[in-house]
Design a protein around this motif. Structure first.
Motif, short mmCIF file in Angstrom:
data_model
loop_
_atom_site.label_atom_id
_atom_site.label_comp_id
_atom_site.label_asym_id
_atom_site.label_seq_id
_atom_site.Cartn_x
_atom_site.Cartn_y
_atom_site.Cartn_z
N LEU A 1 0.86 -1.18 0.00
CA LEU A 1 0.00 0.00 0.00
C LEU A 1 0.90 1.23 0.00
CD1 LEU A 1 -3.07 0.68 2.27
CD2 LEU A 1 -1.16 2.26 2.31
N PHE A 2 0.51 2.25 -0.75
CA PHE A 2 1.31 3.48 -0.75
C PHE A 2 0.41 4.65 -1.15
CE2 PHE A 2 4.46 6.60 -1.97
CZ PHE A 2 5.53 6.32 -1.13
N HIS A 3 0.42 5.70 -0.32
CA HIS A 3 -0.33 6.91 -0.66
C HIS A 3 0.50 8.13 -0.28
CE1 HIS A 3 -3.29 10.24 -0.10
NE2 HIS A 3 -3.67 9.79 -1.26
N TYR A 4 0.71 8.99 -1.27
CA TYR A 4 1.44 10.24 -1.06
C TYR A 4 0.68 11.35 -1.77
CZ TYR A 4 4.62 13.96 -2.52
OH TYR A 4 5.17 15.18 -2.80
N ARG A 5 0.56 12.49 -1.13
CA ARG A 5 -0.11 13.64 -1.74
C ARG A 5 0.61 14.90 -1.32
NH1 ARG A 5 -5.44 16.30 -0.49
NH2 ARG A 5 -6.23 17.13 -2.45
N ASN A 6 1.02 15.70 -2.30
CA ASN A 6 1.74 16.94 -2.01
C ASN A 6 0.77 17.97 -1.45
OD1 ASN A 6 2.82 19.67 -2.49
ND2 ASN A 6 4.54 18.57 -3.36
N HIS A 7 1.09 18.54 -0.28
CA HIS A 7 0.22 19.53 0.36
C HIS A 7 0.80 20.93 0.27
CE1 HIS A 7 -2.70 16.72 1.98
NE2 HIS A 7 -1.72 15.96 2.37
N GLY A 8 1.87 21.10 -0.50
CA GLY A 8 2.45 22.43 -0.65
C GLY A 8 3.21 22.90 0.57
N SER A 9 3.59 21.99 1.47
CA SER A 9 4.33 22.37 2.66
C SER A 9 5.77 21.88 2.55
CB SER A 9 3.68 21.79 3.92
OG SER A 9 3.85 20.40 3.97
N ALA A 10 6.55 22.09 3.59
CA ALA A 10 7.96 21.70 3.56
C ALA A 10 8.16 20.23 3.86
CB ALA A 10 8.75 22.55 4.55
N ARG B 1 4.00 13.64 3.34
CA ARG B 1 3.38 12.66 4.23
C ARG B 1 2.98 11.44 3.41
NH1 ARG B 1 -0.77 16.15 7.88
NH2 ARG B 1 -0.56 14.38 9.27
N VAL B 2 3.43 10.28 3.86
CA VAL B 2 3.22 9.03 3.13
C VAL B 2 2.58 8.01 4.06
CG1 VAL B 2 4.47 7.00 2.29
CG2 VAL B 2 4.96 9.23 1.33
N LEU B 3 1.63 7.24 3.50
CA LEU B 3 1.09 6.07 4.18
C LEU B 3 1.56 4.86 3.38
CD1 LEU B 3 -0.84 5.14 6.49
CD2 LEU B 3 -2.62 4.99 4.74
N ALA B 4 2.25 3.93 4.03
CA ALA B 4 2.82 2.78 3.33
C ALA B 4 2.51 1.50 4.08
CB ALA B 4 4.33 2.94 3.16
N GLY B 5 2.17 0.44 3.32
CA GLY B 5 1.92 -0.87 3.90
C GLY B 5 2.99 -1.86 3.46
N PHE B 6 3.36 -2.76 4.36
CA PHE B 6 4.38 -3.77 4.08
C PHE B 6 3.85 -5.14 4.49
CE2 PHE B 6 6.30 0.23 5.25
CZ PHE B 6 7.29 0.43 4.31
N GLN B 7 4.16 -6.15 3.70
CA GLN B 7 3.81 -7.51 4.07
C GLN B 7 4.97 -8.11 4.86
OE1 GLN B 7 2.28 -8.42 -0.20
NE2 GLN B 7 1.27 -9.93 1.14
N VAL B 8 4.73 -8.25 6.17
CA VAL B 8 5.78 -8.68 7.08
C VAL B 8 5.34 -9.97 7.77
CG1 VAL B 8 7.23 -8.05 9.06
CG2 VAL B 8 6.39 -6.27 7.50
N PRO B 9 5.91 -11.12 7.43
CA PRO B 9 5.56 -12.38 8.09
C PRO B 9 5.81 -12.31 9.59
CG PRO B 9 6.83 -12.79 6.10
CD PRO B 9 6.90 -11.32 6.36
#
Length: 505
Positions: free
Chosen positions: A453-462, A465-473
């Motif tokens: 899973l990965f979501h990134y959106r530019n908010h015009g700030s410095a 912010r990313v949301l990332a998912g990993f498959q971890v046994p």
């Protein structure tokens, strides 16, 4: 220093060679809504759109001839940098401005347009500041501190002299001041308490950047491990020594506000003045509103210092998304409805005349469907009433109005379920926003675990912010923890977050 020292320095300050006496604006709509006379001290109307010009010019106008000949240097990612550059141009002094590489181009360009030498260094203010001190020693320049200097804070204190001349009132007067490193509030509080001890001074900070409040509570300067990224104009990890000493003695009360409340305040100022504040510029207004709501203040005169309007245009979409929530005029809900024809219509009938502001859904082969819905509210207490009404009719409801993950990421990802993504762990990351930063971030994330899973959106700030998912046994927990520690960016485990569980699993 005491209040009389600040007053003497303020009265002899040299600010009007560059700064202007800014007006005080009435706010008809906000005043009527709050039941008080609310006034805005419009420091956003300075030539650099910020009060910072006052302190920078006062400091630099009083340099010795030898210091002027050598030049000045400062470290700043924002309005102080523009104040120093403007003052240097007006005084004919060489200036060097050290900024993080993450600084928005609008601020870099403004300094260069004033003739400053801009040095971009590092990803954070701390990196830039350390480099500035090294350059100061190497080149023999004079360092102009953004807040912890008697001449700088006295220059900011001239705001209070103007307020006392401009605001004529017989009853109580309260002044709300945004707080970062403390230069503005130290100068303003010192002048007000020397001349009008009856005037209440209230400091306003973001909940996630409250170094001064924590320091006052502790009785000593506290250094924060992290600071919030939205109200970047006041995001300091440690306040100044001069400013802390003055603030703890002369400030009467404190208010801390969240991101949504600041966004709502930006809209309030716009509605009454048609001016667009930066987040720090509307911070005092947000604090004023919260103060009135919590203490029930009525019929008084309240002044908020609108300290700046240097905002990247790209940030306004983020502000617009959050303003209605901050004003408690929008509810963000996750609602479970039957997965069958007609269920949407039945739900909308329950909502009734309330306007739908957002509606996100994607089919999944289950008996129940999850919808992400925004509902416009007429008043603050209506959110709880709406939730209670829906629950009473048998709907399962999760109130996500205060859920940061839901508002930043999940609302843009509804319907992204992936049953094949087993053993998924989800983390939110913050990284410096500059050209190439996302590629660098992804390079750091490259490892032996699949990104699900990965979501990134530019908010015009410095900061990005990313949301990332990993498959971890299950057996890889220790190795994955070591991997996260080595990534080099702050990571917060969001696997148990309700918005993620409802919409993305």
């Amino acid at each position: 220093m005491d209040a009389m020292d600040v007053l003497r320095l303020a009265l002899t300050s040299k600010v009007y060679g560059a700064a202007i006496e800014t007006p005080v604006s009435e706010t008809p709509s906000l005043s009527a809504r709050l039941g008080n006379r609310v006034l805005l001290k419009r420091e956003d109307l300075q030539p650099i759109f910020s009060f910072k010009l006052r302190g920078a010019y006062n400091k630099m106008a009083q340099l010795t001839p030898e210091e002027r000949a050598r030049g000045v240097i400062c470290a700043s990612a924002g309005n102080h940098a523009q104040g120093v550059a403007f003052a240097a141009q007006r005084l004919g002094v060489r200036s060097v401005i050290v900024m993080p590489a993450t600084t928005p181009e609008i601020k870099v360009g403004a300094c260069r347009a004033r003739g400053a030498e801009v040095v971009l260094f590092g990803d954070s203010f701390s990196d830039a500041e350390a480099h500035a001190f090294a350059l100061q020693r190497e080149r023999g320049l004079t360092f102009v501190h953004p807040y912890d200097d008697p001449l700088v804070l006295a220059g900011q204190g001239t705001v209070a002299l103007e307020v006392l001349r401009q605001v004529e009132v017989d009853g109580p007067l309260t002044v709300f001041v945004p707080v970062g490193g403390g230069g503005l509030i130290a100068g303003v509080a010192g002048v007000l308490k020397a001349l009008r001890p009856d005037v209440r001074v209230v400091g306003v900070e973001p909940e996630d950047s409250d170094a001064m409040f924590q320091s006052v509570q502790a009785g000593e300067r506290v250094r924060l491990d992290t600071v919030g990224i939205f109200v970047d104009g006041v995001a300091v990890k440690q306040v100044g020594a001069f400013t802390f000493d003055l603030t703890r003695r002369y400030v009467d009360d404190w208010v801390r506000v969240n991101t949504d409340e600041v966004c709502a305040a930006i809209k309030d100022v716009f509605d009454d003045t048609r001016a667009v504040m930066e987040p720090a510029g509307a911070l005092a207004v947000a604090g004023l509103k919260k103060y009135v709501a919590e203490l029930g203040v009525q019929g008084e005169t309240l002044v908020a210092l609108t300290c700046g309007a240097n905002v990247n245009f790209d940030r306004l979409r983020h502000v617009a998304e959050r303003a209605e929530v901050g004003e408690q005029r929008e509810a963000i809900l996750a609602v479970t409805i039957p997965e069958r024809p007609g269920a949407f219509r039945e739900f909308i009938e329950v909502v009734g005349a309330r306007a739908i502001t957002e509606f996100n859904y994607r089919f999944a082969p289950r008996s129940q469907a999850q919808i992400f819905v925004g509902v416009q509210l007429a008043r603050a207490g209506q959110r709880a009433e709406l939730v209670a009404e829906l629950v009473g009719l048998g709907y399962a409801v999760a109130d996500l109005t205060e859920d940061e993950l839901a508002k930043v990421h999940v609302r843009h990802m509804v319907g992204g379920r992936a049953p094949e993504a087993t053993d998924e762990r989800v983390y939110s990351f913050t990284f410096p926003e500059r050209p190439g930063a996302l590629l660098e971030f992804l390079t750091h994330l490259h490892g032996r675990w699949n990104i699900s899973l990965f979501h990134y959106r530019n908010h015009g700030s410095a900061h990005g912010r990313v949301l990332a998912g990993f498959q971890v046994p299950p057996g890889d927990g220790a190795a994955f923890a070591a991997f996260l520690a080595g990534v080099g960016y702050p990571a917060v485990d969001m696997t148990a977050n309700p918005a993620y569980r409802l919409f993305l699993t």
